[in-house]
Scaffold this motif. Structure first.
Motif, short mmCIF file in Angstrom:
data_model
loop_
_atom_site.label_atom_id
_atom_site.label_comp_id
_atom_site.label_asym_id
_atom_site.label_seq_id
_atom_site.Cartn_x
_atom_site.Cartn_y
_atom_site.Cartn_z
N GLY A 56 -5.69 5.66 34.63
CA GLY A 56 -4.79 5.88 33.50
C GLY A 56 -5.42 6.38 32.22
N VAL A 57 -6.60 7.04 32.31
CA VAL A 57 -7.25 7.50 31.07
C VAL A 57 -6.80 8.90 30.66
CG1 VAL A 57 -9.29 6.06 31.38
CG2 VAL A 57 -9.27 8.38 32.34
N GLY A 58 -6.07 9.60 31.55
CA GLY A 58 -5.57 10.93 31.18
C GLY A 58 -6.13 12.08 32.00
N LYS A 59 -6.64 11.82 33.19
CA LYS A 59 -7.23 12.89 34.01
C LYS A 59 -6.18 13.90 34.47
CE LYS A 59 -8.82 9.92 36.95
NZ LYS A 59 -8.34 8.70 36.21
N THR A 60 -5.07 13.41 34.99
CA THR A 60 -4.00 14.31 35.44
C THR A 60 -3.43 15.09 34.28
OG1 THR A 60 -3.43 12.83 37.28
CG2 THR A 60 -1.77 14.43 36.60
N THR A 61 -3.25 14.44 33.14
CA THR A 61 -2.74 15.12 31.95
C THR A 61 -3.69 16.21 31.50
OG1 THR A 61 -1.61 13.10 31.24
CG2 THR A 61 -1.99 14.78 29.56
N THR A 62 -4.99 15.94 31.57
CA THR A 62 -6.01 16.93 31.18
C THR A 62 -5.90 18.18 32.03
OG1 THR A 62 -7.55 15.24 30.40
CG2 THR A 62 -8.49 17.36 31.03
N VAL A 63 -5.83 18.00 33.34
CA VAL A 63 -5.73 19.16 34.25
C VAL A 63 -4.42 19.90 34.02
CG1 VAL A 63 -5.59 19.87 36.67
CG2 VAL A 63 -7.21 18.08 35.99
N ARG A 64 -3.34 19.16 33.86
CA ARG A 64 -2.03 19.78 33.67
C ARG A 64 -1.95 20.56 32.36
NH1 ARG A 64 1.25 15.43 34.46
NH2 ARG A 64 1.58 15.95 36.66
N SER A 65 -2.62 20.08 31.32
CA SER A 65 -2.55 20.72 30.01
C SER A 65 -3.24 22.07 29.99
CB SER A 65 -3.19 19.82 28.95
OG SER A 65 -2.47 18.63 28.79
N ILE A 66 -4.32 22.22 30.76
CA ILE A 66 -5.15 23.42 30.65
C ILE A 66 -4.92 24.43 31.78
CG2 ILE A 66 -7.10 22.49 31.95
CD1 ILE A 66 -7.39 24.60 28.75
#
Length: 203
Positions: free
Chosen positions: A36-46
């Motif tokens: 839950g630290v934001g790995k999926t969000t990081t990939v999705r954002s870029i």
């Protein structure tokens, strides 16, 4: 009868601009960290493509295993990997592989990091102990990595010196602040990893 000379055929001239463009060099990079630290969000954002995610719903059983204290609205979790890519310039393209965060999926990490140039270990300062395993993993592998502190809602519970001390990482490991939801912020964090990895390769 007079025959006119045939016109001289034009000589084909190939210039540098006529040469076919070379495809960008592919570079593999790993996005790691705790649950839950934001790995999926990081990939999705870029990612410039629709990212491949392997998210599954968090069941009552999983909720009893995974700490949802700081992510009460989280309803899914990565069970294999995330994948996306971004072309940084005409000569370089990053392929991003996000690892699952739970310890029970740790056996997949060796396959995911194979061939990677470097990694970004994402940290949530509200629960630093969740990222110890990722930091130790990259150190043991000898893989260049940077630690990216995901600033949730602009909050930073500890300053950078405190985080570096708590993680026991040397000054040679970059420590950066970024927001996993912001494309430009993610790009800057990835560039730090890339520069570190390239410097390591040249030396």
């Amino acid at each position: 009868m007079v025959f006119a000379p045939s016109p001289t055929p034009e000589v084909s001239r190939v210039t540098a601009t006529d040469q076919p463009e070379r495809p960008p060099t592919p570079v593999k990079m790993v996005i790691a960290g705790g649950f839950g630290v934001g790995k999926t969000t990081t990939v999705r954002s870029i990612s410039e493509i629709e990212p491949l995610t392997t998210e599954a719903s968090i069941t009552e059983v999983a909720a009893g295993v995974d700490d949802l204290t700081h992510t009460p609205h989280k309803t899914t979790t990565t069970v294999a990997m995330d994948f996306g890519c971004i072309t940084l310039d005409p000569s370089l393209k990053l392929y991003l592989f996000g690892t699952p965060g739970q310890d029970r999926f740790g056996f997949m990490w060796d396959d995911l990091v194979q061939g990677a140039l470097g990694g970004l270990v994402i940290v949530d300062t509200r629960r630093l102990d969740d990222c110890f395993a990722a930091v130790d993993y990259f150190e043991n592998k000898g893989l260049p990595f940077a630690v990216g502190i995901n600033v949730f809602d602009g909050n930073l519970d500890h300053d950078l010196d405190e985080v570096r001390w708590a993680l026991d990482i040397p000054d040679s490991v970059p420590l950066v602040l970024f927001d996993a939801r912001e494309r430009g912020s993610v790009r800057d964090a990835l560039l730090v990893v890339l520069e570190l990895a390239l410097a390591r390769a040249e030396s």
